[in-house]
Design an enzyme around this catalytic site. Structure first.
Site, PDB file in Angstrom:
ATOM      1  N   ASP A  12      10.216   3.503  -2.059  1.00  0.00           N
ATOM      2  CA  ASP A  12      10.017   2.912  -0.721  1.00  0.00           C
ATOM      3  C   ASP A  12       9.489   3.916   0.291  1.00  0.00           C
ATOM      4  O   ASP A  12       9.781   3.833   1.476  1.00  0.00           O
ATOM      5  CB  ASP A  12      11.329   2.299  -0.178  1.00  0.00           C
ATOM      6  CG  ASP A  12      11.979   1.363  -1.175  1.00  0.00           C
ATOM      7  OD1 ASP A  12      11.240   0.568  -1.766  1.00  0.00           O
ATOM      8  OD2 ASP A  12      13.201   1.441  -1.370  1.00  0.00           O
ATOM      9  N   HIS A  40       5.977  -3.161  -3.468  1.00  0.00           N
ATOM     10  CA  HIS A  40       5.238  -2.446  -2.431  1.00  0.00           C
ATOM     11  C   HIS A  40       4.967  -3.449  -1.333  1.00  0.00           C
ATOM     12  O   HIS A  40       4.522  -4.559  -1.610  1.00  0.00           O
ATOM     13  CB  HIS A  40       3.887  -1.977  -2.948  1.00  0.00           C
ATOM     14  CG  HIS A  40       3.997  -0.970  -4.044  1.00  0.00           C
ATOM     15  ND1 HIS A  40       4.590   0.243  -3.851  1.00  0.00           N
ATOM     16  CD2 HIS A  40       3.573  -0.990  -5.309  1.00  0.00           C
ATOM     17  CE1 HIS A  40       4.518   0.926  -4.983  1.00  0.00           C
ATOM     18  NE2 HIS A  40       3.916   0.197  -5.883  1.00  0.00           N
TER      19      HIS A  40
HETATM   20  P1  GDP Z   1       6.517   1.682  -1.523  1.00  0.00           P
HETATM   21  O1  GDP Z   1       7.271   0.989  -2.601  1.00  0.00           O
HETATM   22  O2  GDP Z   1       6.571   3.166  -1.630  1.00  0.00           O
HETATM   23  O3  GDP Z   1       5.125   1.178  -1.387  1.00  0.00           O
HETATM   24  O4  GDP Z   1       7.244   1.361  -0.142  1.00  0.00           O
HETATM   25  P2  GDP Z   1       7.690  -0.051   0.466  1.00  0.00           P
HETATM   26  O5  GDP Z   1       6.521  -0.903   0.602  1.00  0.00           O
HETATM   27  O6  GDP Z   1       8.879  -0.576  -0.232  1.00  0.00           O
HETATM   28  O7  GDP Z   1       8.261   0.425   1.879  1.00  0.00           O
HETATM   29  C1  GDP Z   1       7.504   0.913   2.846  1.00  0.00           C
HETATM   30  C2  GDP Z   1       7.680   0.042   4.089  1.00  0.00           C
HETATM   31  O8  GDP Z   1       7.248   0.764   5.206  1.00  0.00           O
HETATM   32  C3  GDP Z   1       6.821  -1.218   4.077  1.00  0.00           C
HETATM   33  O9  GDP Z   1       7.472  -2.205   4.821  1.00  0.00           O
HETATM   34  C4  GDP Z   1       5.549  -0.770   4.781  1.00  0.00           C
HETATM   35  O10 GDP Z   1       4.834  -1.814   5.411  1.00  0.00           O
HETATM   36  C5  GDP Z   1       6.113   0.160   5.789  1.00  0.00           C
HETATM   37  N1  GDP Z   1       5.269   1.281   6.170  1.00  0.00           N
HETATM   38  C6  GDP Z   1       4.490   2.070   5.393  1.00  0.00           C
HETATM   39  N2  GDP Z   1       3.963   3.066   6.120  1.00  0.00           N
HETATM   40  C7  GDP Z   1       4.434   2.906   7.376  1.00  0.00           C
HETATM   41  C8  GDP Z   1       4.302   3.638   8.599  1.00  0.00           C
HETATM   42  O11 GDP Z   1       3.642   4.664   8.668  1.00  0.00           O
HETATM   43  N3  GDP Z   1       4.969   3.148   9.676  1.00  0.00           N
HETATM   44  C9  GDP Z   1       5.744   2.035   9.649  1.00  0.00           C
HETATM   45  N4  GDP Z   1       6.352   1.642  10.755  1.00  0.00           N
HETATM   46  N5  GDP Z   1       5.920   1.337   8.515  1.00  0.00           N
HETATM   47  C10 GDP Z   1       5.277   1.771   7.418  1.00  0.00           C
END
Ligand code: GDP
Length: 424
Positions: A12, A40
């Site tokens: 995440d 994701h």
């Molecule tokens: P992954 O599995 O590593 O892709 O991560 P996830 O998608 O589970 O979690 C990342 C969360 O953070 C998601 O809700 C994204 O939309 C959000 N996100 C990613 N980058 C950023 C950022 O720079 N700022 C904010 N506020 N949210 C972000």
């Protein structure tokens, strides 16, 4: 060139967003491990999506999305995800699936549920997507490779053997209904019809693509600390989460992976059980959780509230090292804008001694966080796209962490959208 996008922490970290952003310049995006047990979250001009199986490049029509042999492929989930994208206006993605990928079966999901029930309070916090039973079967050589679907007679023999083995456990340990070879065969033949159009020799396809100089992204799932060898065993996932495994799970030479972009989140979060040294609780955690990510830190697959903590230098430095980081993408930095002061876990204290080296699980249990408090920037940094325009305390936070990690932070994500990125 082949680039891997992987996680430094517990998952995440925002790999999906970084992959979606980098996909703009890419030709091929490959998932090489894991299954539909993690998701994701991607926000772009089509809306907000939670992907579990498809690579995060599926939103561009110039890219090819690939499911590599290392993935645990749940075909119904895969098909549903494609349908959902198309229904919501995304152009039909160009998808190829490895002819060596193995299948998550309905009984894998059942075994996962039954085992969690049996373990009750002592469970591993599985998402019950069948991933652990799937990989156990793969390495016990009773997994089903998609290529086997085309040899019905041999498959039938295999299925009968699988039922024999599984039914002993179902009857005597779980006291649940037994598996029937006929219904398993029916399930498999259904999968054959659904998946046939997508199958190719992915390793060969990628070998040609590399020769032609194509831009290839390997998209990792979860993070370094969930790796079965190098993570917080046994609170880990069942396939390797490391960039190195990209070579195996996609079928390419290891030396072709030229860039390893390790995604580190500006604070910590984790799902499921396991030791989490910099964890915070109560109101402090609730506030970070509710402000975190894009609309709160809740699992993309399960909706579970994530456990929250301050940035952990020890775990992240280790995560970056074990991934073989060439570049760090530092994400979700905007979320910390509400804090006047930001604690960072800079070391662990284990039995009176301080260390910055991440230990094995038995030592980790004894670790206490050593915190250093940095000044916050206390404002909104979304919309900024030049490093120099970030507030001084924000740059100080980034540079402090970069120095502690020992790896260059070349990308900073200050919002969930594609364009919310600062290159450095
Ligand atoms: P992954 O599995 O590593 O892709 O991560 P996830 O998608 O589970 O979690 C990342 C969360 O953070 C998601 O809700 C994204 O939309 C959000 N996100 C990613 N980058 C950023 C950022 O720079 N700022 C904010 N506020 N949210 C972000």
């Amino acid at each position: 060139m082949v680039k891997a996008i992987v996680g430094a922490n517990w998952g995440d970290e925002g790999k999906g967003k970084i992959t979606d952003t980098l996909s703009k310049e890419a030709d091929i995006i490959v998932r090489y491990q894991g299954g539909a047990n993690a998701g994701h979250t991607i926000v772009n001009n089509y809306g907000k999506f939670a992907l579990h199986t498809l690579p995060s490049g599926v939103f561009y029509d110039h890219t090819t999305s690939i499911i590599g042999n290392g993935v645990a492929l749940n075909i119904p989930v895969f098909m549903r995800e494609i349908e959902e994208l198309v229904e919501r206006g995304v152009p039909t993605p160009n998808i190829k699936v490895s002819d060596r990928v193995q299948l998550v079966m309905s009984y894998h999901i059942l075994f996962d549920q039954y085992e969690e029930e049996r373990l009750a309070g002592k469970s591993f916090g599985s998402t019950k997507s069948g991933i652990a039973p799937f990989y156990s079967d793969k390495y016990s050589k009773i997994g089903i490779q998609v290529s086997e679907l085309f040899h019905e007679e041999a498959l039938r023999e295999k299925v009968e053997n699988i039922c024999k083995l599984k039914n002993v456990i179902l009857e005597h340990l779980y006291h649940k209904p037994l598996l029937q070879p006929d219904s398993i065969m029916k399930e498999l033949m259904g999968y054959r019809d659904m998946i046939s159009p997508y199958l190719v020799d992915v390793s060969l396809y990628l070998s040609d693509a590399i020769k032609k100089g194509k831009e290839i992204l390997l998209e990792g799932q979860l993070g370094a600390l969930k790796d079965p060898d190098h993570g917080i065993y046994p609170m880990v996932t069942s396939s390797s989460t490391l960039a190195a495994y990209g070579a195996i799970g996609a079928g390419i030479p290891p030396y072709e992976i030229k860039k390893i972009v390790t995604v580190c989140k500006a604070y910590s979060s984790a799902v499921g059980a396991g030791i989490f040294v910099s964890e915070i609780f109560g109101q402090e955690a609730d506030e970070l959780r509710n402000r975190g990510g894009d609309g709160g830190e809740f699992g993309a697959t399960t909706g579970r509230a994530r456990r929250m903590g301050w940035f952990d230098v020890v775990a992240s430095k280790y995560g970056c090292r074990i991934q073989g980081t060439t570049d760090v993408a530092f994400t979700v930095l905007d979320v910390l804008g509400y804090l006047k002061e930001i604690p960072v876990c800079v070391a662990y204290e284990i039995q009176g001694k301080q260390t910055t080296d991440f230990p094995t699980t038995d030592q980790l249990k004894k670790a206490k966080p050593v915190l250093e408090v940095l000044p916050g920037w206390n404002c909104d940094i979304r919309g900024i796209n030049k490093y120099e325009e970030l507030p001084e305390n924000c740059r100080h936070y980034i540079e402090f962490i970069e120095e502690k990690l020992g790896y260059p932070i070349t990308m900073i994500s200050n919002g969930p959208g594609r364009e919310d990125i600062i290159y450095r």
